[in-house]
Design a protein around this motif. Structure first.
Motif, short mmCIF file in Angstrom:
data_model
loop_
_atom_site.label_atom_id
_atom_site.label_comp_id
_atom_site.label_asym_id
_atom_site.label_seq_id
_atom_site.Cartn_x
_atom_site.Cartn_y
_atom_site.Cartn_z
N MET A 1 0.99 -1.29 -0.16
CA MET A 1 0.23 0.13 -0.02
C MET A 1 0.90 1.21 0.03
O MET A 1 1.86 1.47 0.67
N ALA A 2 0.53 2.38 -0.76
CA ALA A 2 1.08 3.43 -0.92
C ALA A 2 0.74 4.24 0.49
O ALA A 2 -0.31 4.54 0.69
N THR A 3 1.79 5.00 0.95
CA THR A 3 1.31 6.09 1.93
C THR A 3 1.23 7.23 1.57
O THR A 3 1.97 7.82 0.43
N ASN A 4 0.32 8.18 1.97
CA ASN A 4 0.19 9.36 1.33
C ASN A 4 1.25 10.31 2.31
O ASN A 4 1.35 10.50 3.18
N VAL A 5 2.24 11.14 1.45
CA VAL A 5 3.14 12.13 1.72
C VAL A 5 2.64 13.34 1.69
O VAL A 5 2.59 13.37 0.47
N LYS A 6 2.44 14.06 2.55
CA LYS A 6 2.25 15.45 2.25
C LYS A 6 3.39 16.37 2.07
O LYS A 6 4.51 16.32 2.73
N LYS A 7 3.23 17.01 0.85
CA LYS A 7 4.42 18.18 0.45
C LYS A 7 4.20 19.35 1.08
O LYS A 7 3.33 19.81 1.19
N VAL A 8 5.38 19.58 1.97
CA VAL A 8 5.36 21.16 2.64
C VAL A 8 5.85 22.03 1.82
O VAL A 8 7.02 21.93 1.53
N LYS A 9 5.08 23.13 1.60
CA LYS A 9 5.54 24.27 0.87
C LYS A 9 6.51 25.06 1.58
O LYS A 9 6.20 25.35 2.73
N LYS A 10 7.54 25.53 1.03
CA LYS A 10 8.59 26.28 1.44
C LYS A 10 8.32 27.84 1.28
O LYS A 10 7.82 28.32 0.18
N LEU A 11 7.97 28.55 2.45
CA LEU A 11 7.73 29.91 2.24
C LEU A 11 8.91 30.57 1.58
O LEU A 11 9.91 30.73 2.23
N ARG A 12 8.37 31.32 0.59
CA ARG A 12 9.23 32.21 -0.01
C ARG A 12 9.40 33.57 0.68
O ARG A 12 8.29 33.89 1.00
N PRO A 13 10.58 34.39 0.53
CA PRO A 13 10.46 35.52 1.02
C PRO A 13 9.51 36.54 0.40
O PRO A 13 9.53 36.49 -1.02
N LYS A 14 8.96 37.41 1.23
CA LYS A 14 8.08 38.21 0.47
C LYS A 14 8.67 39.46 -0.04
O LYS A 14 8.25 40.61 -0.97
N ASN A 15 9.75 39.85 0.29
CA ASN A 15 10.67 40.78 0.01
C ASN A 15 10.01 42.41 0.06
O ASN A 15 9.84 43.00 -0.79
N VAL A 16 9.37 42.64 1.31
CA VAL A 16 8.96 43.69 1.74
C VAL A 16 9.77 44.53 2.85
O VAL A 16 10.32 44.07 3.59
N THR A 17 10.24 45.58 2.18
CA THR A 17 11.01 46.51 2.97
C THR A 17 10.74 47.48 3.84
O THR A 17 11.50 47.63 4.83
N VAL A 18 9.63 47.99 3.60
CA VAL A 18 8.95 48.97 4.49
C VAL A 18 7.55 48.29 5.01
O VAL A 18 6.83 47.98 4.08
N GLY A 19 7.25 48.29 6.18
CA GLY A 19 6.01 47.80 6.71
C GLY A 19 5.61 48.48 7.84
O GLY A 19 6.00 49.53 8.38
N ILE A 20 4.47 48.07 8.37
CA ILE A 20 3.96 48.61 9.57
C ILE A 20 3.84 47.56 10.66
O ILE A 20 3.62 46.39 10.64
N ALA A 21 4.26 47.94 11.80
CA ALA A 21 4.30 47.24 13.11
C ALA A 21 3.02 47.70 13.97
O ALA A 21 3.08 48.56 14.44
N HIS A 22 2.12 46.87 14.16
CA HIS A 22 0.90 46.92 14.95
C HIS A 22 1.10 46.11 16.32
O HIS A 22 1.28 45.15 16.39
N ILE A 23 1.35 47.15 17.34
CA ILE A 23 1.26 46.61 18.83
C ILE A 23 0.07 46.78 19.44
O ILE A 23 -0.22 48.17 19.80
N HIS A 24 -0.67 45.69 20.06
CA HIS A 24 -1.84 45.97 20.67
C HIS A 24 -1.52 45.56 21.77
O HIS A 24 -1.38 44.09 22.26
#
Length: 134
Positions: A1-24
Protein backbone atom coordinates in the motif's frame (compact mmCIF):
# COMPACT_ATOMS: atom_id res chain seq x y z
CA UNK A 1 0.00 0.00 0.00
CA UNK A 2 1.20 3.44 -0.83
CA UNK A 3 1.43 5.97 1.96
CA UNK A 4 0.16 9.47 1.48
CA UNK A 5 3.01 11.89 1.95
CA UNK A 6 2.18 15.56 2.25
CA UNK A 7 4.49 18.01 0.58
CA UNK A 8 5.23 21.01 2.72
CA UNK A 9 5.52 24.22 0.76
CA UNK A 10 8.59 26.22 1.57
CA UNK A 11 7.68 29.82 2.31
CA UNK A 12 9.30 32.21 -0.09
CA UNK A 13 10.50 35.58 1.20
CA UNK A 14 8.02 38.32 0.43
CA UNK A 15 10.71 41.00 -0.04
CA UNK A 16 8.85 43.77 1.76
CA UNK A 17 11.32 46.45 2.83
CA UNK A 18 8.93 48.91 4.52
CA UNK A 19 6.02 47.79 6.67
CA UNK A 20 3.82 48.60 9.63
CA UNK A 21 4.24 47.15 13.13
CA UNK A 22 0.90 46.97 14.93
CA UNK A 23 1.33 46.64 18.71
CA UNK A 24 -1.89 45.97 20.62
CA UNK A 25 -1.22 46.00 24.34
CA UNK A 26 -4.22 45.22 26.53
CA UNK A 27 -4.35 44.73 30.27
CA UNK A 28 -3.95 40.96 29.84
CA UNK A 29 -1.93 40.32 26.65
CA UNK A 30 0.27 41.95 24.01
CA UNK A 31 -0.19 41.14 20.31
CA UNK A 32 2.36 42.22 17.70
CA UNK A 33 1.80 41.92 13.96
CA UNK A 34 3.98 43.11 11.10
CA UNK A 35 2.14 44.00 7.89
CA UNK A 36 2.97 45.51 4.55
CA UNK A 37 1.60 48.92 3.51
CA UNK A 38 -1.68 47.37 2.30
CA UNK A 39 -2.30 45.60 5.62
CA UNK A 40 -1.41 42.03 4.62
CA UNK A 41 0.10 40.24 7.63
CA UNK A 42 3.70 39.12 7.19
CA UNK A 43 4.40 37.88 10.72
CA UNK A 44 2.75 37.99 14.11
CA UNK A 45 3.28 36.86 17.69
CA UNK A 46 1.66 37.34 21.06
CA UNK A 47 2.70 36.82 24.64
CA UNK A 48 0.45 33.78 24.81
CA UNK A 49 1.86 32.21 21.64
CA UNK A 50 5.39 32.47 23.05
CA UNK A 51 4.37 30.30 25.99
CA UNK A 52 3.37 32.63 28.80
CA UNK A 53 0.16 31.86 30.66
CA UNK A 54 -2.06 33.71 33.07
CA UNK A 55 -0.86 36.95 34.60
CA UNK A 56 2.63 36.59 33.10
CA UNK A 57 1.25 37.40 29.62
CA UNK A 58 0.74 41.05 30.50
CA UNK A 59 4.33 41.72 31.59
CA UNK A 60 6.78 43.84 29.65
CA UNK A 61 9.22 40.91 29.47
CA UNK A 62 6.66 38.75 27.68
CA UNK A 63 6.02 41.59 25.24
CA UNK A 64 9.74 41.89 24.43
CA UNK A 65 10.04 38.16 23.69
CA UNK A 66 6.94 38.22 21.49
CA UNK A 67 8.23 41.27 19.61
CA UNK A 68 11.63 39.67 19.10
CA UNK A 69 10.01 36.55 17.60
CA UNK A 70 7.74 38.53 15.26
CA UNK A 71 10.55 40.89 14.22
CA UNK A 72 12.84 37.96 13.40
CA UNK A 73 10.20 36.49 11.07
CA UNK A 74 9.65 39.91 9.48
CA UNK A 75 13.39 40.35 8.87
CA UNK A 76 13.47 36.97 7.12
CA UNK A 77 10.92 38.37 4.66
CA UNK A 78 13.15 41.36 3.92
CA UNK A 79 11.65 44.02 6.18
CA UNK A 80 14.11 46.74 7.18
CA UNK A 81 12.01 49.78 8.12
CA UNK A 82 8.72 49.98 10.01
CA UNK A 83 6.05 52.45 11.02
CA UNK A 84 4.97 51.60 14.57
CA UNK A 85 1.30 51.89 15.57
CA UNK A 86 0.73 51.55 19.31
CA UNK A 87 -2.73 50.69 20.60
CA UNK A 88 -3.93 50.07 24.14
CA UNK A 89 -2.91 50.84 27.68
CA UNK A 90 -0.98 47.73 28.73
CA UNK A 91 2.47 47.39 30.24
CA UNK A 92 4.13 45.94 27.14
CA UNK A 93 3.53 48.85 24.77
CA UNK A 94 6.79 50.74 25.28
CA UNK A 95 8.81 47.58 25.89
CA UNK A 96 7.72 46.22 22.51
CA UNK A 97 8.65 49.47 20.77
CA UNK A 98 12.14 49.37 22.30
CA UNK A 99 12.56 45.73 21.28
CA UNK A 100 11.86 46.61 17.64
CA UNK A 101 14.85 48.97 17.74
CA UNK A 102 17.15 46.38 19.32
CA UNK A 103 16.06 43.69 16.84
CA UNK A 104 17.60 45.68 14.00
CA UNK A 105 14.57 47.31 12.39
CA UNK A 106 14.62 51.03 11.68
CA UNK A 107 11.59 52.97 12.99
CA UNK A 108 10.38 55.65 10.60
CA UNK A 109 7.37 56.89 12.58
CA UNK A 110 5.59 56.10 15.85
CA UNK A 111 1.83 56.66 16.14
CA UNK A 112 -0.52 56.07 19.06
CA UNK A 113 -3.86 54.91 17.66
CA UNK A 114 -5.56 54.10 20.97
CA UNK A 115 -9.30 54.77 20.59
CA UNK A 116 -10.45 57.57 22.88
CA UNK A 117 -14.18 58.26 23.31
CA UNK A 118 -15.40 61.80 22.71
CA UNK A 119 -18.02 61.77 25.47
CA UNK A 120 -19.35 58.39 24.30
CA UNK A 121 -22.71 57.04 25.41
CA UNK A 122 -24.75 58.07 28.41
CA UNK A 123 -23.61 56.35 31.63
CA UNK A 124 -26.01 54.00 33.40
CA UNK A 125 -28.33 55.34 36.07
CA UNK A 126 -26.94 55.28 39.60
CA UNK A 127 -29.01 53.32 42.07
CA UNK A 128 -28.87 54.68 45.60
CA UNK A 129 -30.13 52.74 48.54
CA UNK A 130 -32.56 54.64 50.64
CA UNK A 131 -30.91 55.62 53.86
CA UNK A 132 -32.86 55.04 57.02
CA UNK A 133 -33.67 58.07 59.12
CA UNK A 134 -32.59 57.99 62.74
Amino acid sequence: MATNVKKVKKLRPKNVTVGIAHIHSSHQNTIISFTDKQGNVISWASSGSIGFKGTKKKTAYAATLATAAAAQKAREHGMREVIVELKGTGQGKEAARKQIITSGLNILLTKDVTPVPHNGTRPPRKWFKRQEKR
